[in-house]
Motif scaffolding. Structure first.
Motif, PDB file in Angstrom:
ATOM      1  N   GLY A   1       0.800  -1.220   0.000  1.00 14.60           N
ATOM      2  CA  GLY A   1       0.000   0.000   0.000  1.00 14.60           C
ATOM      3  C   GLY A   1       0.831   1.267   0.000  1.00 14.60           C
ATOM      4  N   LEU A   2       1.975   1.237  -0.661  1.00 15.20           N
ATOM      5  CA  LEU A   2       2.856   2.400  -0.675  1.00 15.20           C
ATOM      6  C   LEU A   2       2.228   3.546  -1.470  1.00 15.20           C
ATOM      7  CD1 LEU A   2       6.298   0.663  -1.320  1.00 15.20           C
ATOM      8  CD2 LEU A   2       5.301   1.374   0.864  1.00 15.20           C
ATOM      9  N   PRO A   3       2.383   4.774  -1.004  1.00 15.43           N
ATOM     10  CA  PRO A   3       1.818   5.918  -1.714  1.00 15.43           C
ATOM     11  C   PRO A   3       2.645   6.272  -2.946  1.00 15.43           C
ATOM     12  CG  PRO A   3       3.082   6.678   0.158  1.00 15.43           C
ATOM     13  CD  PRO A   3       3.081   5.181   0.243  1.00 15.43           C
ATOM     14  N   HIS A   4       2.018   6.955  -3.885  1.00 15.93           N
ATOM     15  CA  HIS A   4       2.762   7.423  -5.053  1.00 15.93           C
ATOM     16  C   HIS A   4       3.748   8.500  -4.608  1.00 15.93           C
ATOM     17  CE1 HIS A   4       3.593   9.258  -8.985  1.00 15.93           C
ATOM     18  NE2 HIS A   4       3.212   8.094  -9.490  1.00 15.93           N
ATOM     19  N   PRO A   5       4.972   8.493  -5.123  1.00 16.99           N
ATOM     20  CA  PRO A   5       5.967   9.471  -4.666  1.00 16.99           C
ATOM     21  C   PRO A   5       5.670  10.908  -5.060  1.00 16.99           C
ATOM     22  CG  PRO A   5       6.812   8.200  -6.513  1.00 16.99           C
ATOM     23  CD  PRO A   5       5.530   7.542  -6.099  1.00 16.99           C
ATOM     24  N   GLY A   6       4.707  11.114  -5.958  1.00 19.97           N
ATOM     25  CA  GLY A   6       4.394  12.473  -6.387  1.00 19.97           C
ATOM     26  C   GLY A   6       5.123  12.840  -7.660  1.00 19.97           C
ATOM     27  N   LEU A   7       4.641  13.873  -8.315  1.00 18.28           N
ATOM     28  CA  LEU A   7       5.157  14.257  -9.629  1.00 18.28           C
ATOM     29  C   LEU A   7       6.628  14.657  -9.580  1.00 18.28           C
ATOM     30  CD1 LEU A   7       4.688  14.899 -12.640  1.00 18.28           C
ATOM     31  CD2 LEU A   7       3.954  17.189 -11.929  1.00 18.28           C
ATOM     32  N   ILE A   8       6.982  15.514  -8.643  1.00 12.49           N
ATOM     33  CA  ILE A   8       8.350  16.042  -8.602  1.00 12.49           C
ATOM     34  C   ILE A   8       9.365  14.923  -8.367  1.00 12.49           C
ATOM     35  CG2 ILE A   8       9.927  17.642  -7.470  1.00 12.49           C
ATOM     36  CD1 ILE A   8       7.719  18.969  -9.100  1.00 12.49           C
ATOM     37  N   LEU A   9       9.120  14.105  -7.350  1.00 13.91           N
ATOM     38  CA  LEU A   9      10.053  13.020  -7.047  1.00 13.91           C
ATOM     39  C   LEU A   9      10.112  12.008  -8.182  1.00 13.91           C
ATOM     40  CD1 LEU A   9      11.990  11.780  -5.059  1.00 13.91           C
ATOM     41  CD2 LEU A   9      10.069  10.638  -3.932  1.00 13.91           C
ATOM     42  N   THR A  10       8.975  11.772  -8.822  1.00 13.46           N
ATOM     43  CA  THR A  10       8.953  10.839  -9.956  1.00 13.46           C
ATOM     44  C   THR A  10       9.825  11.355 -11.095  1.00 13.46           C
ATOM     45  OG1 THR A  10       6.730  10.024  -9.435  1.00 13.46           O
ATOM     46  CG2 THR A  10       7.504   9.734 -11.687  1.00 13.46           C
ATOM     47  N   LEU A  11       9.683  12.638 -11.421  1.00 17.55           N
ATOM     48  CA  LEU A  11      10.471  13.221 -12.513  1.00 17.55           C
ATOM     49  C   LEU A  11      11.960  13.249 -12.169  1.00 17.55           C
ATOM     50  CD1 LEU A  11       8.198  16.209 -13.651  1.00 17.55           C
ATOM     51  CD2 LEU A  11       8.505  13.980 -14.755  1.00 17.55           C
ATOM     52  N   VAL A  12      12.283  13.615 -10.933  1.00 13.48           N
ATOM     53  CA  VAL A  12      13.693  13.659 -10.516  1.00 13.48           C
ATOM     54  C   VAL A  12      14.293  12.257 -10.555  1.00 13.48           C
ATOM     55  CG1 VAL A  12      15.256  14.104  -8.582  1.00 13.48           C
ATOM     56  CG2 VAL A  12      13.443  15.740  -9.124  1.00 13.48           C
TER      57      VAL A  12
ATOM     58  N   PHE B   1      12.420   1.548 -10.010  1.00 15.37           N
ATOM     59  CA  PHE B   1      11.791   2.782  -9.534  1.00 15.37           C
ATOM     60  C   PHE B   1      10.479   3.039 -10.265  1.00 15.37           C
ATOM     61  CE2 PHE B   1      11.197   7.407 -10.043  1.00 15.37           C
ATOM     62  CZ  PHE B   1      11.021   7.758  -8.715  1.00 15.37           C
ATOM     63  N   MET B   2      10.469   2.822 -11.568  1.00 21.10           N
ATOM     64  CA  MET B   2       9.245   3.025 -12.335  1.00 21.10           C
ATOM     65  C   MET B   2       8.182   1.999 -11.951  1.00 21.10           C
ATOM     66  SD  MET B   2      10.025   5.714 -13.820  1.00 21.10           S
ATOM     67  CE  MET B   2       8.525   5.928 -14.784  1.00 21.10           C
ATOM     68  N   GLY B   3       8.614   0.792 -11.594  1.00 22.32           N
ATOM     69  CA  GLY B   3       7.677  -0.204 -11.100  1.00 22.32           C
ATOM     70  C   GLY B   3       7.048   0.243  -9.792  1.00 22.32           C
TER      71      GLY B   3
END
Length: 221
Positions: A47-58, A86-88
């Motif tokens: 149930g991990l949360p999505h890291p968010g847009l900024i962290l995903t892009l970085v 990481f993308m998984g």
């Protein structure tokens, strides 16, 4: 050795090198897809949360840069598994969201089936016809940049209509990128199987998430 024999030997060496890149690319692609799926499964189970847009892009661009820098060494293999892992992880919460929707399981399965059908169909077409799709390079580069910026605009300005259009654009662009990258491998435009794998993986990832978005909207009330 006469010129004809030398030419034939060079041609045979070129074919062998191309076949090696194709074989290594699809082996590594299969491994990275499986690894990414396992990480996504763990992300969903925990149930991990999505890291968010900024962290995903970085994280994405940072690991992509690292993979490109190390592409000619063993470190490149470690970097590509870090990238796809990481993308998984980012994919897990997305899939969990769609599974929570009405008909969510059907939506996810349709997106998976559509992604597999498009990838296998286009890759098979490029490999069997051996057509040169290098002319698509500039168009794809500009199109992906425009779609990426439009996607950011849709997020920041909360424009669902634009977001839907961006997903449709990405489906078409990723289909073109699959043709372009496969053609580049066949015709010697891409000789590094790590970078070829990265491009195909990113195409599949974006194709899947875009189809999820489209199917999610079309199956909603």
């Amino acid at each position: 050795m006469d010129n004809r024999s030398m030419t034939m030997n060079r041609a045979e060496a070129s074919v062998l090198a191309t076949n090696k890149v194709i074989r290594n690319t699809y082996i590594l692609l299969s491994m990275t897809l499986a690894f990414s799926a396992v990480v996504a499964g763990f992300s969903m189970a925990l149930g991990l949360p999505h890291p968010g847009l900024i962290l995903t892009l970085v994280g994405y661009f940072g690991l992509l840069f690292l993979t490109a820098k190390l592409r000619n060494s063993t470190g490149g293999l470690i970097a590509i598994f870090a990238l796809t892992g990481f993308m998984g992880y980012t994919l897990g919460p997305i899939v969990s969201h769609y599974l929570s929707l009405p008909n969510g399981h059907a939506i996810v399965m349709q997106a998976m089936g559509g992604t597999a059908a498009i990838f296998l169909g286009l890759s098979g077409y490029a490999l069997t016809t051996r057509k040169d799709f290098s002319f698509m390079g500039s168009f794809l580069m500009v199109g992906i940049l425009v779609a990426f910026l439009a996607g950011l605009g849709a997020i920041f300005f909360s424009m669902p209509g634009l977001s839907l259009a961006v997903s449709a654009m990405f489906v078409m662009l990723m289909a073109g990128l699959i043709l372009y990258q496969t053609s580049a491998i066949i015709h010697g435009g891409e000789t590094n199987y790590i970078m070829a794998t990265v491009t195909l993986y990113v195409s599949i990832y974006n194709l899947f998430t875009s189809l999820l978005h489209l199917l999610g909207v079309f199956n909603s009330d």
